[in-house]
Design an enzyme around this catalytic site. Structure first.
Site, mmCIF file in Angstrom:
data_model
loop_
_atom_site.group_PDB
_atom_site.id
_atom_site.type_symbol
_atom_site.label_atom_id
_atom_site.label_comp_id
_atom_site.label_asym_id
_atom_site.label_seq_id
_atom_site.Cartn_x
_atom_site.Cartn_y
_atom_site.Cartn_z
ATOM 1 C CG ASN A 1 -0.398 -0.065 2.541
ATOM 2 O OD1 ASN A 1 0.575 -0.791 2.772
ATOM 3 N ND2 ASN A 1 -0.972 0.663 3.475
ATOM 4 C CB ILE A 2 1.732 3.654 -2.268
ATOM 5 C CG1 ILE A 2 2.615 2.448 -2.596
ATOM 6 C CG2 ILE A 2 2.501 4.968 -2.396
ATOM 7 C CD1 ILE A 2 2.994 2.324 -4.062
ATOM 8 C CD GLU A 3 -1.408 5.095 4.675
ATOM 9 O OE1 GLU A 3 -2.081 4.207 5.203
ATOM 10 O OE2 GLU A 3 -0.836 5.987 5.343
ATOM 11 C CB CYS B 1 -5.173 -1.266 -1.870
ATOM 12 S SG CYS B 1 -6.485 -0.316 -1.094
ATOM 13 C CD GLU C 1 -5.322 -5.786 -1.047
ATOM 14 O OE1 GLU C 1 -4.596 -4.774 -0.907
ATOM 15 O OE2 GLU C 1 -6.284 -6.032 -0.312
ATOM 16 C CB CYS D 1 -10.705 -2.408 0.571
ATOM 17 S SG CYS D 1 -10.035 -1.849 -1.012
ATOM 18 C CB CYS E 1 -8.591 -4.637 -3.338
ATOM 19 S SG CYS E 1 -7.422 -3.269 -3.169
#
Length: 132
Positions: free
Chosen positions: A42-44, A53, A55, A86, A89
């Site tokens: 995940n890369i916020e 996300c 996935e 989620c 995803c």
């Protein structure tokens, strides 16, 4: 099927996560039909809508290299429980998989659940719905 390597890769990618806002790291590894494994984390982003996300990062990585058939996906989030993908995803997973695709929910190398897409996304909206 033995998913030892896929599970290990998901744990490795979890460590690469960029999650300074939620501190909720997620890693994913996808096994494509050519038996290659692609990963993602995940890369916020400060603008939360720009976050991606793990996935989707893993799947988009595989698709960008020409692979479009997902055999299995392993994902790990909070290692105290089995983290499910989620909703977005799940929808992306459904785009590149079929009823036989395994969804592996990892807690650690020795503790994971294997589900099928229909179990985690019953009644999925797919490209078949657009052909009617």
């Amino acid at each position: 099927m033995d998913y030892t390597e896929l599970v290990k890769k998901s744990l490795e990618f979890r460590e690469k996560a960029y999650a300074p806002y939620s501190n909720f790291k997620v890693g994913a590894a996808v096994l494509m039909d050519d038996n290659k494994i692609y990963g993602g984390c995940n890369i916020e982003n400060a603008s939360y809508g720009a976050t991606n996300c793990a996935e989707r990062t893993a799947i988009f990585n595989a698709v960008s290299k020409g692979n479009r058939k997902l055999k299995a996906i392993a994902l790990v989030g909070d290692v105290s429980t089995h983290t499910y993908p989620c909703g977005i995803c799940r929808q992306v997973i459904s785009e590149f998989s079929d009823k036989d695709t395994d969804i592996i929910l990892v807690k650690n190398e020795n503790d994971y659940l294997i589900k099928k897409l229909d179990e985690i996304l019953p009644g999925a909206f797919t490209k078949n719905d657009l052909e009617k």
